[in-house]
Structures are given as C-alpha cells and as structure tokens.
Design a protein around this motif. Structure first.
Motif, PDB file in Angstrom:
ATOM      1  N   ARG A  11       7.464  42.497  -0.009  1.00 30.90           N
ATOM      2  CA  ARG A  11       6.997  43.583   0.417  1.00 30.90           C
ATOM      3  C   ARG A  11       5.516  43.760   0.696  1.00 30.90           C
ATOM      4  O   ARG A  11       4.970  44.255   1.703  1.00 30.90           O
ATOM      5  CB  ARG A  11       7.450  44.738  -0.453  1.00 30.90           C
ATOM      6  CG  ARG A  11       9.043  44.920  -0.468  1.00 30.90           C
ATOM      7  CD  ARG A  11       9.375  46.145  -1.382  1.00 30.90           C
ATOM      8  NE  ARG A  11      10.852  46.015  -1.648  1.00 30.90           N
ATOM      9  CZ  ARG A  11      11.606  46.944  -1.580  1.00 30.90           C
ATOM     10  NH1 ARG A  11      11.168  48.097  -1.296  1.00 30.90           N
ATOM     11  NH2 ARG A  11      12.881  46.794  -1.857  1.00 30.90           N
ATOM     12  N   ALA A  53       4.573  41.585   3.546  1.00 31.80           N
ATOM     13  CA  ALA A  53       4.838  42.074   4.814  1.00 31.80           C
ATOM     14  C   ALA A  53       3.954  43.317   5.072  1.00 31.80           C
ATOM     15  O   ALA A  53       3.516  43.323   6.530  1.00 31.80           O
ATOM     16  CB  ALA A  53       6.278  42.769   4.914  1.00 31.80           C
ATOM     17  N   HIS A  97       0.853  43.533   8.747  1.00 35.23           N
ATOM     18  CA  HIS A  97       0.645  44.539   9.599  1.00 35.23           C
ATOM     19  C   HIS A  97      -0.925  45.139   9.474  1.00 35.23           C
ATOM     20  O   HIS A  97      -1.601  45.260  10.260  1.00 35.23           O
ATOM     21  CB  HIS A  97       1.452  45.940   9.437  1.00 35.23           C
ATOM     22  CG  HIS A  97       2.865  45.631   9.846  1.00 35.23           C
ATOM     23  ND1 HIS A  97       3.305  45.353  10.895  1.00 35.23           N
ATOM     24  CD2 HIS A  97       3.878  45.515   8.936  1.00 35.23           C
ATOM     25  CE1 HIS A  97       4.587  45.335  10.932  1.00 35.23           C
ATOM     26  NE2 HIS A  97       4.991  45.260   9.737  1.00 35.23           N
ATOM     27  N   HIS A 142       8.071  40.757   9.870  1.00 38.07           N
ATOM     28  CA  HIS A 142       7.066  41.639   9.948  1.00 38.07           C
ATOM     29  C   HIS A 142       5.887  41.059  10.336  1.00 38.07           C
ATOM     30  O   HIS A 142       5.276  41.730  11.115  1.00 38.07           O
ATOM     31  CB  HIS A 142       7.023  42.415   8.613  1.00 38.07           C
ATOM     32  CG  HIS A 142       7.864  43.556   8.258  1.00 38.07           C
ATOM     33  ND1 HIS A 142       7.681  44.743   8.638  1.00 38.07           N
ATOM     34  CD2 HIS A 142       9.026  43.458   7.480  1.00 38.07           C
ATOM     35  CE1 HIS A 142       8.586  45.308   8.235  1.00 38.07           C
ATOM     36  NE2 HIS A 142       9.331  44.799   7.370  1.00 38.07           N
ATOM     37  N   ALA A 177       7.249  48.548   5.662  1.00 33.52           N
ATOM     38  CA  ALA A 177       7.507  47.161   4.950  1.00 33.52           C
ATOM     39  C   ALA A 177       7.463  47.354   3.513  1.00 33.52           C
ATOM     40  O   ALA A 177       8.463  46.653   2.704  1.00 33.52           O
ATOM     41  CB  ALA A 177       6.534  46.352   5.435  1.00 33.52           C
TER      42      ALA A 177
END
Length: 212
Positions: free
Chosen positions: A111, A114, A118, A145, A194
């Motif tokens: 997580r 991800a 971004h 992602h 995410a």
C-alpha cells in the motif's frame, strides 16, 4: 358462453424476471428492455473485473461504452460471458479499503509503495516510472497503481506542452489552468485510495503504457 382457458405459464426459456447470468448472479431477461440499474450493475461488474486484472484499459472502456448503450439484456451477455465468476465475498470497491481479489492479501509495504507511485508524480513522470520499474517483481496491485500514475503524468506533461503552445488562443490556457488544479489534488487523492487498498483511474487520461 365462451370458456377462457387459464393462461399457460411461460417456459424456462421465456420466464419473466431475471435469468442466471454468466457469473451465477441474476441478469436481465434477454428480451426485456433494460433499466438504468441493470446497466449500472454490469458496469460495476466490469470495473471489478478490471481491478482483478481480467480486463485491460482498452477492454474496460470498450465494454463500458457498450453496456451503457445497451437496450435489451441480450446485449449485455457477451460483455460478461468470458469473465471469471464473481467471488462470494465481494472485495474491492473503489475506496472501501478492501484488496482486489486477484491480488491476495495486501501488505503495508504494498500500500505504501502504491501511494508513493502516485505521490512521486509531483516530481514529474519520472517518479512513477521509477516506481513502476521498481515494482516489476512486486504485487500486481503496486504495478497497476504505478502504471496509472505514470499514464496520468505523461498525459499532463504532453497536454501542458500543447496547451501552453496554444496559450494565445486563451481557451487552451484556461483548460491548462483547470488541469493544473486537478494535478495539484488528484495524485494525493489517488495515493490515499491506494493506502486503503482500493483501485483508482484518473479521468481524462491517455494510457500509452499498458500492462502485460
């Protein structure tokens, strides 16, 4: 005096109401006109299949378009017939924090990576590119992602060059300012999704980079 015979119930092939769909759930009768709820249910199933890795970007967009334009139930059947059955315990809505079924359990590191895919977009498309290359042997969740973030940053970079070149027309400049406002907020929103283990698709995004 006329005698009226009782109406014969329709056979299995013409039964009123729902008939089993390809995933084992109910789908609209192929001969009946669809409702908005019918189309929305199929669209949601297609998005879940995308999150699970069963569809790529182009397939999802094509099938969503066909689903939203469908008039009767028979037009929806081909859109779902080749998808794996929906899991009994439904996973992964967009932001509900559950992991997509195909990814298995997500670790905190997955997580976080991800999210970084971004957030690194604030340093140009190079950040998501590095995260995508680094996640080559990582989970499909991280790769998806990072790839989505990379495509968004490429779209923003290309659009910025084009629109600033046409800034003298005023309208492209206004459009670029709106894009800039979106760029300021959307990567962090996508990163938070995410962190919750959800899926994310940036709107109005060109996707030249595709998964295997």
């Amino acid at each position: 005096m006329a005698v009226h015979e009782p109406m014969t119930p329709p056979g299995p092939e013409r039964r009123w109401g729902a008939v089993p769909g390809p995933s084992g759930s109910a789908s609209p009768n192929p001969q009946l006109r669809l409702t908005h709820a019918d189309r929305d249910a199929v669209a949601e199933r297609l998005r879940e299949a995308y999150a699970a890795g069963q569809l790529d970007d182009d397939e999802l967009e094509e099938r969503l378009g066909l689903a939203l334009r469908a008039k009767v139930g028979s037009e929806l059947t081909p859109l779902l017939s080749d998808l794996q059955p929906e899991p009994a315990a439904q996973s992964a809505s967009l932001v509900d924090g559950a992991a997509p079924a195909a990814d298995g359990p997500l670790s905190g590191a997955d997580r976080l990576m991800a999210f970084a895919g971004h957030a690194s977009g604030y340093f140009s498309f190079v950040g998501p590119l590095v995260m995508l290359l680094a996640s080559r042997d990582s989970s499909p969740f991280v790769r998806r992602h990072a790839m989505e973030a990379l495509n968004y940053q490429i779209t923003f970079a290309v659009a910025s060059i084009v629109m600033l070149g046409l800034a003298w027309l005023i309208i492209p400049l206004v459009a670029w300012v709106l894009m800039l406002l979106g760029w300021c907020f959307m990567p962090i929103v996508a990163g938070l999704v995410a962190l919750l283990g959800g899926g994310w698709r940036y709107p109005f995004t060109w996707r030249p980079v595709k998964g295997r």
